[in-house]
Design a protein around this motif. Structure first.
Motif, PDB file in Angstrom:
ATOM      1  N   LEU A   1      51.831  30.987  46.011  1.00 43.03           N
ATOM      2  CA  LEU A   1      51.488  30.520  44.755  1.00 43.03           C
ATOM      3  C   LEU A   1      50.772  29.844  44.284  1.00 43.03           C
ATOM      4  O   LEU A   1      50.377  28.205  44.473  1.00 43.03           O
ATOM      5  CB  LEU A   1      52.519  30.071  43.473  1.00 43.03           C
ATOM      6  N   PRO A   2      49.587  29.788  43.810  1.00 45.82           N
ATOM      7  CA  PRO A   2      48.073  29.578  43.451  1.00 45.82           C
ATOM      8  C   PRO A   2      48.258  28.002  43.256  1.00 45.82           C
ATOM      9  O   PRO A   2      47.945  26.717  43.107  1.00 45.82           O
ATOM     10  CB  PRO A   2      47.515  29.816  42.954  1.00 45.82           C
ATOM     11  N   ASP A   3      49.604  27.852  42.172  1.00 45.59           N
ATOM     12  CA  ASP A   3      49.696  26.731  41.411  1.00 45.59           C
ATOM     13  C   ASP A   3      50.034  25.483  42.414  1.00 45.59           C
ATOM     14  O   ASP A   3      50.052  24.231  42.990  1.00 45.59           O
ATOM     15  CB  ASP A   3      51.225  26.470  40.119  1.00 45.59           C
ATOM     16  N   GLU A   4      50.731  26.075  43.921  1.00 40.38           N
ATOM     17  CA  GLU A   4      51.382  24.861  44.386  1.00 40.38           C
ATOM     18  C   GLU A   4      50.024  24.355  45.467  1.00 40.38           C
ATOM     19  O   GLU A   4      50.675  24.083  46.363  1.00 40.38           O
ATOM     20  CB  GLU A   4      52.502  25.789  45.112  1.00 40.38           C
ATOM     21  N   ASN A   5      49.404  25.099  45.928  1.00 38.96           N
ATOM     22  CA  ASN A   5      48.456  25.327  46.493  1.00 38.96           C
ATOM     23  C   ASN A   5      46.745  24.718  46.131  1.00 38.96           C
ATOM     24  O   ASN A   5      46.796  23.665  45.931  1.00 38.96           O
ATOM     25  CB  ASN A   5      48.500  26.813  46.949  1.00 38.96           C
TER      26      ASN A   5
ATOM     27  N   MET B   1      50.471  35.096  37.853  1.00 39.55           N
ATOM     28  CA  MET B   1      49.936  33.956  38.635  1.00 39.55           C
ATOM     29  C   MET B   1      49.454  34.710  39.884  1.00 39.55           C
ATOM     30  O   MET B   1      48.203  35.465  40.647  1.00 39.55           O
ATOM     31  CB  MET B   1      50.399  32.599  39.312  1.00 39.55           C
ATOM     32  N   LEU B   2      50.593  35.820  40.910  1.00 38.91           N
ATOM     33  CA  LEU B   2      49.890  36.790  41.689  1.00 38.91           C
ATOM     34  C   LEU B   2      49.411  37.668  41.201  1.00 38.91           C
ATOM     35  O   LEU B   2      48.697  38.597  41.693  1.00 38.91           O
ATOM     36  CB  LEU B   2      51.307  37.077  42.120  1.00 38.91           C
ATOM     37  N   GLU B   3      49.250  37.887  40.003  1.00 39.08           N
ATOM     38  CA  GLU B   3      48.849  38.998  39.631  1.00 39.08           C
ATOM     39  C   GLU B   3      46.559  38.859  39.664  1.00 39.08           C
ATOM     40  O   GLU B   3      46.272  39.537  40.480  1.00 39.08           O
ATOM     41  CB  GLU B   3      48.866  39.931  38.134  1.00 39.08           C
ATOM     42  N   ALA B   4      46.779  37.544  39.076  1.00 37.04           N
ATOM     43  CA  ALA B   4      45.685  37.151  39.090  1.00 37.04           C
ATOM     44  C   ALA B   4      45.243  37.039  40.348  1.00 37.04           C
ATOM     45  O   ALA B   4      44.204  37.056  41.191  1.00 37.04           O
ATOM     46  CB  ALA B   4      45.633  35.823  38.268  1.00 37.04           C
TER      47      ALA B   4
END
Length: 390
Positions: free
Chosen positions: A344-348, A124-127
């Motif tokens: 992390l996009p999943d948390e945001n 997810m960080l690479e994305a």
């Protein structure tokens, strides 16, 4: 203690951490059992341990093993410190390298050891960061800067700088917020300074200040800080326009020092125990939800090395609960500012989108996304507006 002896001590502490001890507890226990070590020795050992924690996977790769000895060896190699100065076997120094340890492993180009980030979040960080991921990883391997927030209820940036200078603390304007000062010298004296004791400044990362600015608390406005924790953002919100802040947290013990901090700052902050909010509705609810802390892993690298996909799922569920519950306390035409110290996009964005798809009558008008590449900690905030159905 010699530098080599300090590294030997760090090896012991790192092995205790690998066995499950919390880093601060392991350091404290080492200090108790080695009372001959002075304060400078303990600080130096702590610095070595935390440098290894920030580079947890790359030090293991460079040292050719997982234990404390290998990781300290790896740290020396990564920082170009002559290994023989430490691994000499003289006095209390670590034993000399074996023939097997003499071989220097190749540096990995992929995976956790290449970036010192957990496998569970790499994709997810690479994305999100793409070609900037190596730069992000490099920044996060180093110590975070020390920032202060000027308390506008007591001082201006200029008067705060002058007061700090009297105690030998040098600062410069910080990034991201007009109230941020970055400490360039004298860090250890901050909490003993007059500026701190008189409430002119508070320790607070510049990104955290920027998120409080983002909420735009208005003069005289009542603000509910729904997940107040230690109260840093409650104080920042109160100081911005002398807003009245109600500080709430599911674990009230986290707020135990907040009344004294608010008194020192001259801020209007009232504590609310869990279950006491009732039908309260206010124009601004600020919800800094529990999260991975990935935006501040430089400060708490232990959180990074223990993080996994299961923990992320637990946090996502807690964040969804925070959003649903905090939203109930927003007045008609009010706003909910959801925030995390996560990159992390999943948390945001992921949690904001889940909330908007589940709860009618809301929309996100804007958001703020910061990472350590912006010069401070990583933070996210979303401005969610509630429209009166009438």
């Amino acid at each position: 203690m010699t530098p080599a002896a300090r590294h030997a001590a760090a090896i012991e502490v790192i092995d205790a951490i690998r066995a499950g001890a919390r880093a601060e507890a392991a350091l404290k226990e080492w200090g108790r059992s080695h009372r001959f070590a002075g304060s400078k020795d303990r600080r130096a050992i702590r610095d070595i341990v935390f440098d290894v924690l920030r580079c947890w996977w790359s030090t293991a790769a460079a040292g050719g093993g997982e234990d404390g000895r290998a990781r300290v060896l790896g740290l020396l190699r990564l920082t170009d410190v002559p290994v023989e100065r430490v691994f000499s076997g003289e006095g209390h120094a670590p034993l000399p390298l074996t023939d097997a340890e003499q071989a220097v492993p190749e540096s990995p180009s992929t995976g956790p050891a290449a970036f010192d980030l957990p496998e569970s979040v790499l994709s997810m960080l690479e994305a999100r960061f793409g070609a900037d991921l190596p730069a992000l990883a490099d920044v996060m391997r180093h110590r975070a800067p020390v920032d202060l927030r000027v308390n506008l209820l007591r001082a201006t940036p200029e008067s705060a700088r002058a007061a700090l200078a009297e105690d030998g603390i040098e600062v410069e304007p910080g990034p991201l917020s007009a109230t941020a000062l970055r400490v360039t010298a004298g860090t250890r004296g901050i909490e003993r300074s007059r500026a701190y004791a008189d409430g002119l400044v508070e320790l607070q990362d510049a990104a955290s200040q920027a998120v409080a600015d983002f909420a735009e608390a208005q003069p005289g406005e009542v603000v509910l800080d729904y997940c107040a924790g230690g109260g840093g953002k409650a104080l920042a919100l109160a100081a911005r326009t002398n807003a009245q802040v109600i500080a709430h947290d599911i674990a009230p013990r986290r707020m135990k020092d907040l009344p004294e901090r608010a008194r020192r700052a001259g801020a209007q902050v009232r504590l609310a125990e869990p279950g006491t909010l009732g039908d309260l509705q206010v124009p601004l609810v600020f919800a800094d939800a529990p999260c991975s802390g990935s935006g501040s892993w430089r400060r708490d690298p232990e959180g990074k090395i223990r993080f996994d996909a299961g923990r992320l799922a637990e946090l996502n569920a807690a964040q969804d609960d925070v959003l649903r519950n905090a939203a109930r306390h927003v007045a008609p035409d009010g706003r909910l500012v959801y925030a995390t110290c996560s990159i992390l996009p999943d948390e945001n964005e992921g949690r904001v989108n889940a909330f908007l798809s589940e709860v009618a009558g809301w929309h996100c008008s804007r958001s703020l996304s910061l990472s350590p590449l912006d010069g401070a900690d990583g933070f996210f905030a979303a401005w969610l507006e509630k429209r009166d159905s009438a």
